[in-house]
Design a protein around this motif. Structure first.
Motif, PDB file in Angstrom:
ATOM      1  N   VAL A  99      77.639  -0.553  44.826  1.00 15.03           N
ATOM      2  CA  VAL A  99      78.914   0.104  45.099  1.00 15.03           C
ATOM      3  C   VAL A  99      78.686   1.439  45.805  1.00 15.03           C
ATOM      4  N   GLY A 100      77.727   2.234  45.314  1.00 18.66           N
ATOM      5  CA  GLY A 100      77.419   3.514  45.947  1.00 18.66           C
ATOM      6  C   GLY A 100      76.897   3.339  47.366  1.00 18.66           C
ATOM      7  N   MET A 101      76.102   2.302  47.583  1.00 18.46           N
ATOM      8  CA  MET A 101      75.586   2.020  48.922  1.00 18.46           C
ATOM      9  C   MET A 101      76.732   1.746  49.895  1.00 18.46           C
ATOM     10  N   CYS A 102      77.705   0.942  49.470  1.00 14.99           N
ATOM     11  CA  CYS A 102      78.872   0.659  50.313  1.00 14.99           C
ATOM     12  C   CYS A 102      79.666   1.935  50.582  1.00 14.99           C
ATOM     13  N   SER A 103      79.713   2.816  49.598  1.00 12.63           N
ATOM     14  CA  SER A 103      80.418   4.085  49.759  1.00 12.63           C
ATOM     15  C   SER A 103      79.766   4.944  50.831  1.00 12.63           C
ATOM     16  N   GLY A 104      78.450   5.108  50.746  1.00 17.68           N
ATOM     17  CA  GLY A 104      77.737   5.928  51.727  1.00 17.68           C
ATOM     18  C   GLY A 104      77.725   5.317  53.111  1.00 17.68           C
ATOM     19  N   LEU A 105      77.706   3.982  53.186  1.00 20.46           N
ATOM     20  CA  LEU A 105      77.641   3.281  54.469  1.00 20.46           C
ATOM     21  C   LEU A 105      78.984   3.234  55.170  1.00 20.46           C
ATOM     22  N   PHE A 106      80.039   2.876  54.417  1.00 22.83           N
ATOM     23  CA  PHE A 106      81.351   2.651  55.012  1.00 22.83           C
ATOM     24  C   PHE A 106      82.355   3.775  54.761  1.00 22.83           C
ATOM     25  N   GLY A 107      82.009   4.743  53.908  1.00 26.82           N
ATOM     26  CA  GLY A 107      82.929   5.839  53.649  1.00 26.82           C
ATOM     27  C   GLY A 107      84.066   5.484  52.711  1.00 26.82           C
ATOM     28  N   ILE A 108      83.871   4.461  51.891  1.00 27.85           N
ATOM     29  CA  ILE A 108      84.898   4.043  50.943  1.00 27.85           C
ATOM     30  C   ILE A 108      84.486   4.465  49.542  1.00 27.85           C
TER      31      ILE A 108
END
Length: 274
Positions: A165-174
């Protein structure tokens, strides 16, 4: 004119993000990328700037929503901190992945991800916890009916999911709540409202980590961030209030349709460059 547009985007994104624990970046980032292809004022927006600016705004959305949910006593602080042990490092990894990604590939990947999120929102109302006895860290919550609900999770499993989840946050800004909230409900047995509130605290903490990384890389448009901030703060409070008063089915339905359209538009923009 662009300041009015950004204020409106920040407000709507924050309201929807707070209602469903998404964080708001799922609206802000695609909005900035689509505007970059239509308005001269936004043409300098790259995936890195869109993501970095979104994550900075998400700090204030997350803080605003979390404070409101704290007043409603719906935040599980211990669980949020354990999840952050995974989402924090994951966010840093996502920032590293985002660093050199090309615009076209970003649009295609992000468009596909948004469509997946819309599908998750489609089935979310039908999501039920797995029928099993809570293991590992076991918590309890007294719902609106006065019933005591038990839920729990194995820390290793929870931290692993939170890392993704954190990876998606840092990658996509969500915020990552689109993935974390269903996992909390299905796998760990969290009551839905508690899952949303706890997710917002995790999103707030993760956004601090990833936005600092993006700031050091120069990936934040400070003027646009200032324009988005008022709407983000007000929307976070409004979303938490609406969440306490409704099931949000109608909002979820409209958001699904919107995300599918935006997802297809981003993929088209990534493939054709238009």
């Amino acid at each position: 004119m662009e300041w009015i547009i950004l204020l409106f985007i920040g407000l709507i994104a924050s309201i929807l993000g707070s209602i469903m624990g998404l964080g708001g970046g799922i609206i802000v980032v695609p909005a900035l990328m689509v505007l970059s292809s239509y308005m001269v004022a936004f043409q300098h927006i790259t995936p890195q700037v869109a993501v970095g600016t979104s994550l900075l705004i998400m700090i204030f959305t997350g803080l605003s929503s979390t404070l409101a949910y704290m007043k409603q006593k719906k935040v599980d602080y211990q669980s949020a901190c354990i999840f952050f042990a995974g989402s924090g490092p994951g966010a840093l990894f996502g920032v590293w992945l985002n660093k050199d990604i090309e615009t076209n590939y970003f649009l295609i990947f992000f468009g596909g991800f948004i469509i997946v999120v819309s599908f998750i929102l489609l089935i979310r109302k039908y999501i039920k916890p797995l029928k099993r006895k809570p293991r590992g860290i076991v918590r309890s919550y007294i719902n609106q009916l006065g019933e005591t609900v038990e839920y729990g999770f194995q820390p290793v499993v929870a931290i692993s999911i939170a890392f993704v989840v954190g990876m998606c946050s840092g990658l996509f800004g969500i915020g990552g709540g689109s993935l974390m909230v269903p996992a909390m409900i299905i796998l760990f047995g969290f009551p839905p409202h508690l899952a949303v509130a706890t997710s917002m605290l995790m999103i707030f903490l993760s956004a601090i980590v990833s936005s600092i990384s993006h700031i050091t890389l120069g990936n934040v448009d400070w003027l646009y961030a200032l324009a988005l901030l008022p709407g983000a703060w007000i929307g976070g409070q409004l979303g938490a209030y609406i969440n306490s008063k409704m099931t949000s089915d109608a909002v979820v339905y409209l958001l699904r349709v919107f995300l599918i359209i935006i997802g297809i538009r981003l993929i088209y923009q990534g493939i054709t460059g238009l």
